[in-house]
Motif scaffolding. Sequence first.
Motif, mmCIF file in Angstrom:
data_model
loop_
_atom_site.group_PDB
_atom_site.id
_atom_site.type_symbol
_atom_site.label_atom_id
_atom_site.label_comp_id
_atom_site.label_asym_id
_atom_site.label_seq_id
_atom_site.Cartn_x
_atom_site.Cartn_y
_atom_site.Cartn_z
ATOM 1 N N LEU A 185 -40.777 -25.868 29.332
ATOM 2 C CA LEU A 185 -40.457 -25.623 27.960
ATOM 3 C C LEU A 185 -40.230 -24.116 27.449
ATOM 4 O O LEU A 185 -41.149 -23.379 27.523
ATOM 5 C CB LEU A 185 -41.493 -26.663 27.012
ATOM 6 C CG LEU A 185 -41.174 -26.342 25.543
ATOM 7 C CD1 LEU A 185 -39.861 -27.261 25.285
ATOM 8 C CD2 LEU A 185 -42.353 -26.966 24.705
ATOM 9 N N SER A 186 -39.247 -23.978 26.704
ATOM 10 C CA SER A 186 -38.890 -22.675 26.212
ATOM 11 C C SER A 186 -38.630 -22.607 24.719
ATOM 12 O O SER A 186 -37.736 -23.355 24.468
ATOM 13 C CB SER A 186 -37.926 -21.880 27.052
ATOM 14 O OG SER A 186 -36.644 -22.498 26.799
ATOM 15 N N LEU A 187 -39.055 -21.712 24.054
ATOM 16 C CA LEU A 187 -38.969 -21.525 22.526
ATOM 17 C C LEU A 187 -38.371 -20.053 22.335
ATOM 18 O O LEU A 187 -38.687 -19.279 22.880
ATOM 19 C CB LEU A 187 -40.115 -21.727 21.734
ATOM 20 C CG LEU A 187 -40.925 -23.095 21.898
ATOM 21 C CD1 LEU A 187 -42.130 -23.103 20.965
ATOM 22 C CD2 LEU A 187 -39.984 -24.131 21.407
ATOM 23 N N SER A 188 -37.076 -20.086 21.631
ATOM 24 C CA SER A 188 -36.386 -18.842 21.395
ATOM 25 C C SER A 188 -36.233 -18.528 19.911
ATOM 26 O O SER A 188 -35.702 -19.538 19.254
ATOM 27 C CB SER A 188 -35.096 -18.969 22.164
ATOM 28 O OG SER A 188 -34.435 -17.867 21.988
ATOM 29 N N GLU B 191 -42.045 -19.466 27.095
ATOM 30 C CA GLU B 191 -42.055 -20.125 28.035
ATOM 31 C C GLU B 191 -43.325 -20.737 28.678
ATOM 32 O O GLU B 191 -44.291 -19.920 28.868
ATOM 33 C CB GLU B 191 -41.364 -19.756 29.444
ATOM 34 C CG GLU B 191 -39.854 -19.197 29.249
ATOM 35 C CD GLU B 191 -39.219 -18.566 30.506
ATOM 36 O OE1 GLU B 191 -39.849 -18.544 31.374
ATOM 37 O OE2 GLU B 191 -37.855 -18.232 30.093
ATOM 38 N N SER C 1 -48.093 -19.726 31.413
ATOM 39 C CA SER C 1 -46.974 -19.523 30.202
ATOM 40 C C SER C 1 -46.686 -17.945 30.258
ATOM 41 O O SER C 1 -47.359 -17.046 30.970
ATOM 42 C CB SER C 1 -47.645 -19.955 28.829
ATOM 43 O OG SER C 1 -48.733 -18.973 28.750
ATOM 44 N N CYS D 278 -30.750 -27.333 28.348
ATOM 45 C CA CYS D 278 -31.511 -28.616 29.404
ATOM 46 C C CYS D 278 -30.897 -28.284 30.606
ATOM 47 O O CYS D 278 -29.616 -28.339 30.972
ATOM 48 C CB CYS D 278 -31.402 -29.721 28.855
ATOM 49 S SG CYS D 278 -32.335 -30.803 29.938
ATOM 50 N N THR E 18 -31.946 -14.911 24.341
ATOM 51 C CA THR E 18 -32.253 -15.736 23.368
ATOM 52 C C THR E 18 -30.974 -16.651 23.045
ATOM 53 O O THR E 18 -29.715 -16.272 23.536
ATOM 54 C CB THR E 18 -32.659 -15.050 21.835
ATOM 55 O OG1 THR E 18 -31.571 -14.012 21.569
ATOM 56 C CG2 THR E 18 -33.907 -14.014 22.160
ATOM 57 N N PHE F 51 -32.893 -20.157 15.962
ATOM 58 C CA PHE F 51 -33.754 -20.728 16.745
ATOM 59 C C PHE F 51 -33.275 -21.567 17.722
ATOM 60 O O PHE F 51 -32.363 -22.213 17.634
ATOM 61 C CB PHE F 51 -34.701 -21.514 15.783
ATOM 62 C CG PHE F 51 -35.247 -20.278 14.882
ATOM 63 C CD1 PHE F 51 -36.346 -19.696 15.001
ATOM 64 C CD2 PHE F 51 -34.603 -20.271 13.605
ATOM 65 C CE1 PHE F 51 -37.002 -18.889 13.859
ATOM 66 C CE2 PHE F 51 -35.280 -19.488 12.489
ATOM 67 C CZ PHE F 51 -36.472 -18.753 12.731
ATOM 68 N N ASP G 58 -29.509 -20.200 20.519
ATOM 69 C CA ASP G 58 -29.800 -21.279 19.627
ATOM 70 C C ASP G 58 -29.260 -22.574 20.164
ATOM 71 O O ASP G 58 -28.749 -22.627 20.983
ATOM 72 C CB ASP G 58 -28.938 -21.079 18.274
ATOM 73 C CG ASP G 58 -27.464 -21.186 18.498
ATOM 74 O OD1 ASP G 58 -26.965 -21.145 19.257
ATOM 75 O OD2 ASP G 58 -26.670 -20.949 17.480
ATOM 76 N N TYR H 239 -34.504 -24.093 21.343
ATOM 77 C CA TYR H 239 -35.502 -24.506 22.369
ATOM 78 C C TYR H 239 -34.888 -25.127 23.853
ATOM 79 O O TYR H 239 -33.747 -25.775 23.740
ATOM 80 C CB TYR H 239 -36.400 -25.816 21.870
ATOM 81 C CG TYR H 239 -35.864 -26.915 21.576
ATOM 82 C CD1 TYR H 239 -35.965 -28.076 22.270
ATOM 83 C CD2 TYR H 239 -35.093 -27.178 20.311
ATOM 84 C CE1 TYR H 239 -35.540 -29.187 22.123
ATOM 85 C CE2 TYR H 239 -34.493 -28.178 20.026
ATOM 86 C CZ TYR H 239 -34.840 -29.485 20.861
ATOM 87 O OH TYR H 239 -34.046 -30.588 20.587
ATOM 88 N N PHE I 238 -30.230 -26.418 21.817
ATOM 89 C CA PHE I 238 -30.930 -26.865 22.562
ATOM 90 C C PHE I 238 -30.204 -26.922 24.173
ATOM 91 O O PHE I 238 -28.978 -26.930 24.260
ATOM 92 C CB PHE I 238 -31.261 -28.554 22.626
ATOM 93 C CG PHE I 238 -31.850 -29.263 23.571
ATOM 94 C CD1 PHE I 238 -33.048 -28.846 23.959
ATOM 95 C CD2 PHE I 238 -31.072 -30.195 24.188
ATOM 96 C CE1 PHE I 238 -33.776 -29.642 24.957
ATOM 97 C CE2 PHE I 238 -31.644 -30.912 25.398
ATOM 98 C CZ PHE I 238 -33.085 -30.546 25.655
#
Length: 376
Positions: A353-356, A341, A324, A98, A92, A368, A94, A370, A96
């Motif tokens: 795309l990933s959200l954490s 993901e 996903s 890339c 995990t 949080f 926080d 991404y 951004f």
Amino acid sequence: MGAVGSKDNISKTPNSTSLFLSRSSLVTKCDAAPPPPPPASSETTSSPAPVNHSSSETDSISTAAKAVSAYSNPGPFEQASQEAKYLVMLDTHDGFRCNINKQLSPYMAVVHSFWLGTNMIPDGRKKTYTWLTQVADESSYYLARVDPERLSVDGRAQRSLFGGLAMGKMQINVSPEGQTDQCLAEMDISGQTWTANLKYGSMMGGLAYGCNFYQSITPSFSMGGEGLYLGANKAMITNYLMKYTLPAAGDEVDGLASKKAAMTSEAPSSTFIAGYNTGQSLLTLNYKRVVTPNRVNLGAELSCNPMSLESQVVLGAEFKWSRSKLQVAVDGTAKMQSVLETKLGKEPGQPTLSLSAELDHAKDEMRFGYGLNIDG
């Protein structure tokens, strides 16, 4: 293995391990031929018993599968518990992230990695950029990573030796501070049922050398140990590990279960892993349950100190779909982690795309982030 208690002290900097191309050692197989039929007895009756062809086919498959699994290589000692730990130790973050991957040739790739708006970098920076390149072919692998802001360089080289029976490795880390500089040479040696590793180099300003050995006792049970001496603090670190894989209910024939595991990436099973670190007096128990192959996996980890009786438990789950993947983990202090993901398209090579998210109710902290992974 981390220390008992909260895992917040573990720094989460951009990790090149996910970009590392793991190369398994050569596994030799011994195909055992079925024994010849017994000679005809004089007491045989004139009307022979009917032959059950389905039973014969099952026996032949079972014999072949047992021959393959009995001579399987257990893999490197360092990776023995990774299949269970990745379910409870989520990456995990926080801010951004890339990663831009560019394939320059069939053997060479370049990665630009950005991490912006974060509070998780140990040296207090809010952003970071690293440039990574890797070159690989059938017998060798080379990686270099540069952090222009810190002026640090990480390098790694691997090459197959002796026809794939051994693997030579070299790892170098250099920075202006010099506190984390290291130069470590390793050699992995593989047999039919075992692997061994030798280490020698310099770490934290002192000599370091060690070795480990990992042996398959049965097709389902393996065990090994590791010893590492650090001259910087004159410490001897030893680790011991045992691993047992139990086929799922319904696979009563071990040969059929092994055959299924060989034909697919994973089969329904339960894996138990026990490890002990003498330096930290830390006992770790891991459990992985493959509920649905390539779909649903469950995991658990219990870490405890036998002397102080301090302990920590973490439960994790992984759910995979066609494009996903969702991972969740909850520990004994009610800290919750999740990583989602998803592919932004149906064609191969589409961006990911990933959200954490991480919620620590005991400390009243929330993180949080991404991320975006682009293949050029």
